[in-house]
Write an enzyme that holds these catalytic residues in place. Structure first.
Site, PDB file in Angstrom:
ATOM      1  N   PRO A   2      65.502  38.235  80.885  1.00 12.12           N
ATOM      2  CA  PRO A   2      66.815  38.605  81.207  1.00 12.12           C
ATOM      3  C   PRO A   2      67.530  38.173  82.292  1.00 12.12           C
ATOM      4  CG  PRO A   2      65.298  40.466  80.886  1.00 12.12           C
ATOM      5  CD  PRO A   2      64.711  39.323  80.947  1.00 12.12           C
ATOM      6  N   GLU A   3      68.465  37.507  82.007  1.00  9.38           N
ATOM      7  CA  GLU A   3      69.526  37.074  83.195  1.00  9.38           C
ATOM      8  C   GLU A   3      70.993  37.912  82.842  1.00  9.38           C
ATOM      9  OE1 GLU A   3      69.672  32.763  83.724  1.00  9.38           O
ATOM     10  OE2 GLU A   3      67.665  32.706  82.890  1.00  9.38           O
ATOM     11  N   HIS A  92      53.772  49.075  76.013  1.00  7.57           N
ATOM     12  CA  HIS A  92      54.419  48.854  77.265  1.00  7.57           C
ATOM     13  C   HIS A  92      55.494  49.750  77.513  1.00  7.57           C
ATOM     14  CE1 HIS A  92      51.209  45.888  77.629  1.00  7.57           C
ATOM     15  NE2 HIS A  92      51.844  45.008  76.831  1.00  7.57           N
TER      16      HIS A  92
END
Length: 285
Positions: A2-3, A92
């Site tokens: 993710p940016e 997770h």
DNA sequence: CGCATTTCCTGGAGGC
DNA sequence: TGCCTCCAGGAAATGC
């Protein structure tokens, strides 16, 4: 990974899904991804109202009632989103927060655990990892601010990746912006001409805005709200395309390492020497 | 100061 | 099929 565009896509969904929400029961599967306030999240979070959702660069901030601030950094593989309570949690998933009076819950997950959650209420005491620092959000920086930061004597790509300087760009959008602006990633930032700085600033804005419209890039792990993939990976012109022909000139794209990151560039379109302004000057406006 | 290197961590890919 | 190694990288810490 993710940016800025992926984080923006997620927070737009969170603003909608968390509007007026109040936190309920909290379950922590992994305590070591939660930092800041030493008090347990199970005690700290329930009954808090969501006041706002925002971001600076890649850092998400959720303001809660009672002055509590809930930060999330997604690192490489993190995700934060609202899911129906009866939808099985992904592997997770480390933190689950029920939303009071709704059959939905906020979930944070992160396979590689480079990301995390930080809780602060203004108290001095902080445990765990420090909250990653951020400078000015790169989409909010005007040309003057951008130019000032680019006065540093460092490789331009290293500078663009440094979140203390300008926050939001990661490896993908950095390579894409440098390609679009025809600037070699190893050029020293301070040697860029005014024309090159302007080209780069416009390229960064264009690419980030187009990527937000496409709801980000899904390479491997990133999934948008509801698990939907982004679409901007189809528009990538250099990232992970080393060995393939340049879409602009046909030269073979090369791979190099800059600031420890895999980097792809076109050896013909992005020369190490300064590119003159005349050749690429815009005709209109 | 800036730069490379190392650390954290897991899943996917490639070799055999 | 299964095991092994390597690799991806966001950000901080360390060494030069």
């Amino acid at each position: 990974m993710p940016e800025l565009p992926e984080v923006e896509t997620l927070i737009r969904a969170l603003r909608h899904d968390l509007r007026g929400a109040r936190f309920g029961r909290v379950r922590v599967a992994r305590r070591d991804v939660i930092h800041g306030d030493p008090r347990p999240p199970e005690r700290l979070l329930p009954r808090r109202l969501v006041r706002s959702v925002g971001r600076i660069g890649k850092r998400i901030e959720i303001e809660l009632s009672g002055g509590l601030r809930f930060f999330t950094h997604l690192g490489m593989t993190g995700s934060l989103g609202v899911w129906p309570r009866d939808e099985p949690a992904a592997r997770h998933t480390h933190l689950i927060i029920d939303l009071q009076g709704q059959s939905a819950q906020l979930r944070f997950g992160d396979a590689r655990r480079f990301g995390g959650i930080w809780l602060f209420d203004g108290g001095e005491l902080s445990v765990g990892k420090p909250l990653p620092a951020v400078g000015c959000d790169i989409l909010s920086a005007n040309l003057a601010c951008f130019g000032r930061i680019l006065g540093a004597k460092r490789a331009i790509k290293a500078l663009l990746l440094d979140q203390h300087a300008l926050a939001g760009l990661g490896n993908i959008y950095c390579d894409e912006a440098l390609f679009e602006a025809c600037i070699h990633p190893l050029r020293k930032a301070s040697t860029l001409s005014a024309d090159e700085i302007g080209r780069l600033w416009r390229a960064v804005g264009r690419i980030l805005r187009a990527a937000i419209r496409a709801k980000g890039s899904t390479i491997r792990d990133y999934r948008g709200p509801g698990g939907a993939p982004g679409r901007f990976q189809r528009a990538h012109r250099v990232y992970a395309r080393d060995g393939l022909p340049c879409t602009r000139c046909g030269a073979e794209l090369i791979r190099l390492i800059v600031a420890g990151r895999g980097t792809t560039a076109c050896p013909a379109c992005q020369p190490m020497g300064s590119t003159g302004p005349s050749r690429r000057r815009r005709k209109t406006r």
